[in-house]
Design a protein around this motif. Structure first.
Motif, PDB file in Angstrom:
ATOM      1  N   ALA A  61       0.871  -1.177   0.000  1.00 23.80           N
ATOM      2  CA  ALA A  61       0.000   0.000   0.000  1.00 23.80           C
ATOM      3  C   ALA A  61       0.903   1.220   0.000  1.00 23.80           C
ATOM      4  N   HIS A  62       0.488   2.237  -0.739  1.00 22.59           N
ATOM      5  CA  HIS A  62       1.290   3.466  -0.784  1.00 22.59           C
ATOM      6  C   HIS A  62       0.448   4.615  -1.303  1.00 22.59           C
ATOM      7  N   PRO A  63       0.816   5.853  -0.955  1.00 25.26           N
ATOM      8  CA  PRO A  63       0.102   7.011  -1.493  1.00 25.26           C
ATOM      9  C   PRO A  63       0.409   7.165  -2.982  1.00 25.26           C
ATOM     10  N   ILE A  64      -0.563   7.650  -3.709  1.00 20.48           N
ATOM     11  CA  ILE A  64      -0.391   7.816  -5.152  1.00 20.48           C
ATOM     12  C   ILE A  64       0.260   9.160  -5.473  1.00 20.48           C
ATOM     13  N   HIS A  65      -0.081  10.189  -4.714  1.00 22.09           N
ATOM     14  CA  HIS A  65       0.436  11.533  -4.980  1.00 22.09           C
ATOM     15  C   HIS A  65       1.449  11.940  -3.922  1.00 22.09           C
ATOM     16  N   SER A  66       2.395  12.762  -4.310  1.00 22.68           N
ATOM     17  CA  SER A  66       3.432  13.206  -3.380  1.00 22.68           C
ATOM     18  C   SER A  66       2.847  14.026  -2.223  1.00 22.68           C
ATOM     19  N   GLU A  67       1.746  14.738  -2.469  1.00 18.45           N
ATOM     20  CA  GLU A  67       1.113  15.510  -1.398  1.00 18.45           C
ATOM     21  C   GLU A  67       0.569  14.575  -0.318  1.00 18.45           C
ATOM     22  N   ALA A  68       0.004  13.461  -0.728  1.00 15.66           N
ATOM     23  CA  ALA A  68      -0.526  12.486   0.235  1.00 15.66           C
ATOM     24  C   ALA A  68       0.618  11.861   1.030  1.00 15.66           C
ATOM     25  N   ARG A  69       1.720  11.550   0.348  1.00 23.84           N
ATOM     26  CA  ARG A  69       2.881  10.989   1.045  1.00 23.84           C
ATOM     27  C   ARG A  69       3.410  11.977   2.078  1.00 23.84           C
ATOM     28  N   LYS A  70       3.508  13.245   1.709  1.00 23.81           N
ATOM     29  CA  LYS A  70       4.007  14.266   2.646  1.00 23.81           C
ATOM     30  C   LYS A  70       3.078  14.395   3.846  1.00 23.81           C
ATOM     31  N   LYS A  71       1.775  14.352   3.617  1.00 23.80           N
ATOM     32  CA  LYS A  71       0.808  14.441   4.712  1.00 23.80           C
ATOM     33  C   LYS A  71       1.000  13.284   5.692  1.00 23.80           C
ATOM     34  N   ILE A  72       1.168  12.083   5.165  1.00 25.50           N
ATOM     35  CA  ILE A  72       1.380  10.914   6.014  1.00 25.50           C
ATOM     36  C   ILE A  72       2.702  11.032   6.762  1.00 25.50           C
ATOM     37  N   GLU A  73       3.777  11.370   6.042  1.00 27.56           N
ATOM     38  CA  GLU A  73       5.091  11.498   6.672  1.00 27.56           C
ATOM     39  C   GLU A  73       5.073  12.534   7.789  1.00 27.56           C
ATOM     40  N   ASP A  74       4.512  13.712   7.525  1.00 28.10           N
ATOM     41  CA  ASP A  74       4.484  14.780   8.529  1.00 28.10           C
ATOM     42  C   ASP A  74       3.725  14.335   9.773  1.00 28.10           C
ATOM     43  N   ALA A  75       2.591  13.658   9.575  1.00 28.29           N
ATOM     44  CA  ALA A  75       1.796  13.201  10.717  1.00 28.29           C
ATOM     45  C   ALA A  75       2.538  12.121  11.503  1.00 28.29           C
ATOM     46  N   VAL A  76       3.196  11.202  10.813  1.00 27.35           N
ATOM     47  CA  VAL A  76       3.940  10.126  11.486  1.00 27.35           C
ATOM     48  C   VAL A  76       5.128  10.704  12.246  1.00 27.35           C
ATOM     49  N   PHE A  77       5.881  11.614  11.627  1.00 24.82           N
ATOM     50  CA  PHE A  77       7.026  12.231  12.306  1.00 24.82           C
ATOM     51  C   PHE A  77       6.570  12.982  13.562  1.00 24.82           C
ATOM     52  N   ALA A  78       5.474  13.730  13.458  1.00 22.65           N
ATOM     53  CA  ALA A  78       4.974  14.495  14.610  1.00 22.65           C
ATOM     54  C   ALA A  78       4.570  13.560  15.744  1.00 22.65           C
TER      55      ALA A  78
END
Length: 104
Positions: A61-78
């Motif tokens: 499973a993975h995000p299709i768009h880079s914006e979605a990936r960034k949203k997930i990464e930012d939330a996980v890092f926080a």
């Protein structure tokens, strides 16, 4: 889709893999086994994957768009930073409670 929950299972070993994460979207869909890894340039998120017969890995499973990936990464890092700070505070409190008091 909105991220409605993030669960961090922090690893206690000193390996490059710092945590295993589950991310819930809209309280309806969850992606388990997202890895938080310490790389050469800092932390990064690795989506769940499986090993193929040729030895390479493919995301399950993975995000299709880079914006979605960034949203997930930012939330996980926080969330990871929040968990790390909580653990550090718990350690400090425990250490403070373990020190013997002086008796006059």
């Amino acid at each position: 889709m909105n991220i409605t929950d993030i669960r961090i299972r922090r690893l206690t070993t000193d390996s490059k893999m710092k945590a295993i994460v589950s991310v819930t979207f809209d309280d309806e869909v969850v992606i388990h086994d997202i890895k938080l890894i310490e790389g050469v340039e800092g932390l990064f998120v690795a989506m769940p994957s499986r090993k193929l017969p040729n030895g390479s890995f493919r995301d399950i499973a993975h995000p299709i768009h880079s914006e979605a990936r960034k949203k997930i990464e930012d939330a996980v890092f926080a969330k990871y930073e929040e968990v790390v700070k909580e653990m550090e505070l718990e350690t400090e409190v425990k250490e403070d409670n373990d020190t013997p008091e002086e008796i006059e």
